[in-house]
Design a protein around this motif. Structure first.
Motif, PDB file in Angstrom:
ATOM      1  N   GLY A  41     -17.457  22.889 -17.575  1.00 48.14           N
ATOM      2  CA  GLY A  41     -16.695  23.899 -18.307  1.00 48.14           C
ATOM      3  C   GLY A  41     -16.025  24.872 -17.346  1.00 48.14           C
ATOM      4  N   PHE A  42     -14.807  25.223 -17.600  1.00 48.23           N
ATOM      5  CA  PHE A  42     -14.053  26.141 -16.747  1.00 48.23           C
ATOM      6  C   PHE A  42     -13.166  27.007 -17.618  1.00 48.23           C
ATOM      7  CE2 PHE A  42     -15.095  22.638 -13.958  1.00 48.23           C
ATOM      8  CZ  PHE A  42     -15.456  23.282 -12.791  1.00 48.23           C
ATOM      9  N   ASP A  43     -12.833  28.191 -17.099  1.00 45.19           N
ATOM     10  CA  ASP A  43     -11.879  29.072 -17.763  1.00 45.19           C
ATOM     11  C   ASP A  43     -10.457  28.775 -17.326  1.00 45.19           C
ATOM     12  OD1 ASP A  43     -13.905  30.600 -19.068  1.00 45.19           O
ATOM     13  OD2 ASP A  43     -14.260  31.658 -17.178  1.00 45.19           O
ATOM     14  N   LEU A  44     -10.326  28.202 -16.121  1.00 45.53           N
ATOM     15  CA  LEU A  44      -9.004  28.019 -15.522  1.00 45.53           C
ATOM     16  C   LEU A  44      -8.995  26.778 -14.640  1.00 45.53           C
ATOM     17  CD1 LEU A  44      -6.137  29.160 -14.728  1.00 45.53           C
ATOM     18  CD2 LEU A  44      -7.317  30.387 -12.890  1.00 45.53           C
ATOM     19  N   VAL A  45      -7.902  26.024 -14.725  1.00 45.68           N
ATOM     20  CA  VAL A  45      -7.647  24.914 -13.808  1.00 45.68           C
ATOM     21  C   VAL A  45      -6.364  25.228 -13.057  1.00 45.68           C
ATOM     22  CG1 VAL A  45      -7.102  22.455 -13.590  1.00 45.68           C
ATOM     23  CG2 VAL A  45      -8.783  23.209 -15.287  1.00 45.68           C
ATOM     24  N   ILE A  46      -6.424  25.130 -11.733  1.00 42.86           N
ATOM     25  CA  ILE A  46      -5.244  25.253 -10.886  1.00 42.86           C
ATOM     26  C   ILE A  46      -5.009  23.865 -10.326  1.00 42.86           C
ATOM     27  CG2 ILE A  46      -4.235  26.324  -8.840  1.00 42.86           C
ATOM     28  CD1 ILE A  46      -6.264  28.645  -9.264  1.00 42.86           C
ATOM     29  N   THR A  47      -3.884  23.251 -10.686  1.00 40.02           N
ATOM     30  CA  THR A  47      -3.640  21.879 -10.271  1.00 40.02           C
ATOM     31  C   THR A  47      -2.296  21.699  -9.591  1.00 40.02           C
ATOM     32  OG1 THR A  47      -3.636  19.550 -10.970  1.00 40.02           O
ATOM     33  CG2 THR A  47      -2.749  21.145 -12.535  1.00 40.02           C
ATOM     34  N   ASP A  48      -2.334  20.915  -8.540  1.00 43.63           N
ATOM     35  CA  ASP A  48      -1.106  20.492  -7.883  1.00 43.63           C
ATOM     36  C   ASP A  48      -0.415  19.482  -8.798  1.00 43.63           C
ATOM     37  OD1 ASP A  48       0.844  20.219  -5.925  1.00 43.63           O
ATOM     38  OD2 ASP A  48      -0.364  18.924  -4.645  1.00 43.63           O
ATOM     39  N   ILE A  49       0.873  19.300  -8.632  1.00 45.41           N
ATOM     40  CA  ILE A  49       1.613  18.295  -9.401  1.00 45.41           C
ATOM     41  C   ILE A  49       1.581  16.943  -8.697  1.00 45.41           C
ATOM     42  CG2 ILE A  49       3.889  17.601 -10.248  1.00 45.41           C
ATOM     43  CD1 ILE A  49       2.842  19.793 -11.942  1.00 45.41           C
ATOM     44  N   LEU A 108      -0.969  34.180  -5.777  1.00 47.93           N
ATOM     45  CA  LEU A 108      -1.893  33.369  -6.564  1.00 47.93           C
ATOM     46  C   LEU A 108      -2.818  34.248  -7.395  1.00 47.93           C
ATOM     47  CD1 LEU A 108      -3.180  30.695  -7.421  1.00 47.93           C
ATOM     48  CD2 LEU A 108      -4.592  30.808  -5.339  1.00 47.93           C
ATOM     49  N   LEU A 109      -3.381  35.272  -6.796  1.00 44.76           N
ATOM     50  CA  LEU A 109      -4.283  36.163  -7.534  1.00 44.76           C
ATOM     51  C   LEU A 109      -3.545  36.888  -8.656  1.00 44.76           C
ATOM     52  CD1 LEU A 109      -6.369  37.563  -4.551  1.00 44.76           C
ATOM     53  CD2 LEU A 109      -7.067  35.826  -6.226  1.00 44.76           C
ATOM     54  N   SER A 110      -2.314  37.271  -8.413  1.00 45.93           N
ATOM     55  CA  SER A 110      -1.509  37.912  -9.451  1.00 45.93           C
ATOM     56  C   SER A 110      -1.242  36.952 -10.611  1.00 45.93           C
ATOM     57  CB  SER A 110      -0.190  38.402  -8.856  1.00 45.93           C
ATOM     58  OG  SER A 110       0.643  38.947  -9.846  1.00 45.93           O
ATOM     59  N   LYS A 111      -0.924  35.689 -10.295  1.00 43.32           N
ATOM     60  CA  LYS A 111      -0.666  34.696 -11.336  1.00 43.32           C
ATOM     61  C   LYS A 111      -1.935  34.437 -12.142  1.00 43.32           C
ATOM     62  CE  LYS A 111       2.641  32.863 -11.940  1.00 43.32           C
ATOM     63  NZ  LYS A 111       3.774  33.137 -12.852  1.00 43.32           N
ATOM     64  N   ILE A 112      -3.076  34.352 -11.467  1.00 41.51           N
ATOM     65  CA  ILE A 112      -4.353  34.166 -12.184  1.00 41.51           C
ATOM     66  C   ILE A 112      -4.585  35.342 -13.116  1.00 41.51           C
ATOM     67  CG2 ILE A 112      -6.871  34.142 -11.910  1.00 41.51           C
ATOM     68  CD1 ILE A 112      -6.375  32.562  -9.271  1.00 41.51           C
ATOM     69  N   ASN A 113      -4.380  36.543 -12.634  1.00 42.07           N
ATOM     70  CA  ASN A 113      -4.573  37.725 -13.464  1.00 42.07           C
ATOM     71  C   ASN A 113      -3.654  37.700 -14.674  1.00 42.07           C
ATOM     72  OD1 ASN A 113      -5.781  40.367 -13.941  1.00 42.07           O
ATOM     73  ND2 ASN A 113      -3.736  41.149 -13.497  1.00 42.07           N
ATOM     74  N   ASP A 114      -2.390  37.346 -14.473  1.00 34.85           N
ATOM     75  CA  ASP A 114      -1.436  37.286 -15.573  1.00 34.85           C
ATOM     76  C   ASP A 114      -1.872  36.264 -16.622  1.00 34.85           C
ATOM     77  OD1 ASP A 114       0.134  39.130 -14.241  1.00 34.85           O
ATOM     78  OD2 ASP A 114       1.627  37.655 -13.578  1.00 34.85           O
ATOM     79  N   VAL A 115      -2.241  35.071 -16.171  1.00 28.58           N
ATOM     80  CA  VAL A 115      -2.606  33.986 -17.085  1.00 28.58           C
ATOM     81  C   VAL A 115      -3.892  34.330 -17.827  1.00 28.58           C
ATOM     82  CG1 VAL A 115      -3.444  31.595 -17.139  1.00 28.58           C
ATOM     83  CG2 VAL A 115      -1.357  32.162 -15.887  1.00 28.58           C
ATOM     84  N   MET A 116      -4.867  34.907 -17.127  1.00 27.99           N
ATOM     85  CA  MET A 116      -6.146  35.196 -17.778  1.00 27.99           C
ATOM     86  C   MET A 116      -6.037  36.424 -18.699  1.00 27.99           C
ATOM     87  SD  MET A 116      -7.736  32.603 -16.900  1.00 27.99           S
ATOM     88  CE  MET A 116      -9.321  32.938 -17.671  1.00 27.99           C
ATOM     89  N   GLN A 117      -5.122  37.338 -18.418  1.00 31.58           N
ATOM     90  CA  GLN A 117      -4.906  38.475 -19.319  1.00 31.58           C
ATOM     91  C   GLN A 117      -4.402  38.019 -20.669  1.00 31.58           C
ATOM     92  OE1 GLN A 117      -5.697  41.720 -19.040  1.00 31.58           O
ATOM     93  NE2 GLN A 117      -6.647  41.213 -17.099  1.00 31.58           N
ATOM     94  N   VAL A 118      -3.564  37.004 -20.669  1.00 37.42           N
ATOM     95  CA  VAL A 118      -3.051  36.450 -21.907  1.00 37.42           C
ATOM     96  C   VAL A 118      -4.207  35.883 -22.736  1.00 37.42           C
ATOM     97  CG1 VAL A 118      -1.584  34.605 -22.878  1.00 37.42           C
ATOM     98  CG2 VAL A 118      -0.797  35.950 -20.921  1.00 37.42           C
ATOM     99  N   ALA A 119      -5.273  35.421 -22.065  1.00 34.05           N
ATOM    100  CA  ALA A 119      -6.417  34.824 -22.743  1.00 34.05           C
ATOM    101  C   ALA A 119      -7.251  35.849 -23.476  1.00 34.05           C
ATOM    102  CB  ALA A 119      -7.294  34.061 -21.742  1.00 34.05           C
ATOM    103  N   LYS A 120      -7.170  37.117 -23.076  1.00 35.81           N
ATOM    104  CA  LYS A 120      -8.049  38.140 -23.678  1.00 35.81           C
ATOM    105  C   LYS A 120      -7.545  38.622 -25.008  1.00 35.81           C
ATOM    106  CE  LYS A 120      -9.941  39.621 -19.351  1.00 35.81           C
ATOM    107  NZ  LYS A 120     -10.111  40.668 -18.397  1.00 35.81           N
TER     108      LYS A 120
END
Length: 120
Positions: A41-49, A108-120
């Motif tokens: 289980g994970f909250d976030l996946v960061i994947t290369d294309i 990267l940390l900013s993008k994670i914060n942005d994406v996870m904020q949308v989750a809240k």
């Protein structure tokens, strides 16, 4: 969960994410993603294309089929596909955000914060 076939990139990114307080597990290709998500289980996946065996587009589709709410960030040194980039295609298929390589840890940390904020 970090998914990237570049061992150096994985190690540098793991160090940055752990330094920012995140728990990180990394895999080297898309074949391992579904099992990891189902087992851990994970909250976030960061994947290369662009990866061998199973690319990030396939990874996004599989994640969305089994776990529609997990957040996904796609990363890539993007290559256009006619009128759309692969990062654009990833967004259409369900990626919540993207970064074009090269990027720095703050981006990267900013993008994670942005994406996870949308989750809240």
């Amino acid at each position: 969960l970090l998914v990237d076939d570049d061992a150096f990139f994985r190690e540098v990114t793991i160090t940055a994410l752990k330094g920012a307080g995140y728990g990180v597990i990394a895999v080297s290709d898309g074949r391992e993603v579904v099992k990891k998500i189902q087992d851990d289980g994970f909250d976030l996946v960061i994947t290369d294309i662009f990866m061998p065996y199973k690319d990030g587009i396939e990874v996004i589709q599989e994640i969305r089929a089994i776990h529609p709410t997990i957040k996904i960030i796609t990363i890539s040194s993007d290559r256009p596909t006619g009128y759309r980039s692969f990062l654009d295609v990833a967004k259409i298929l369900g990626s919540n955000g993207s970064l074009e390589k090269p990027f720095n840890h703050e981006q990267l940390l900013s993008k994670i914060n942005d994406v996870m904020q949308v989750a809240k």
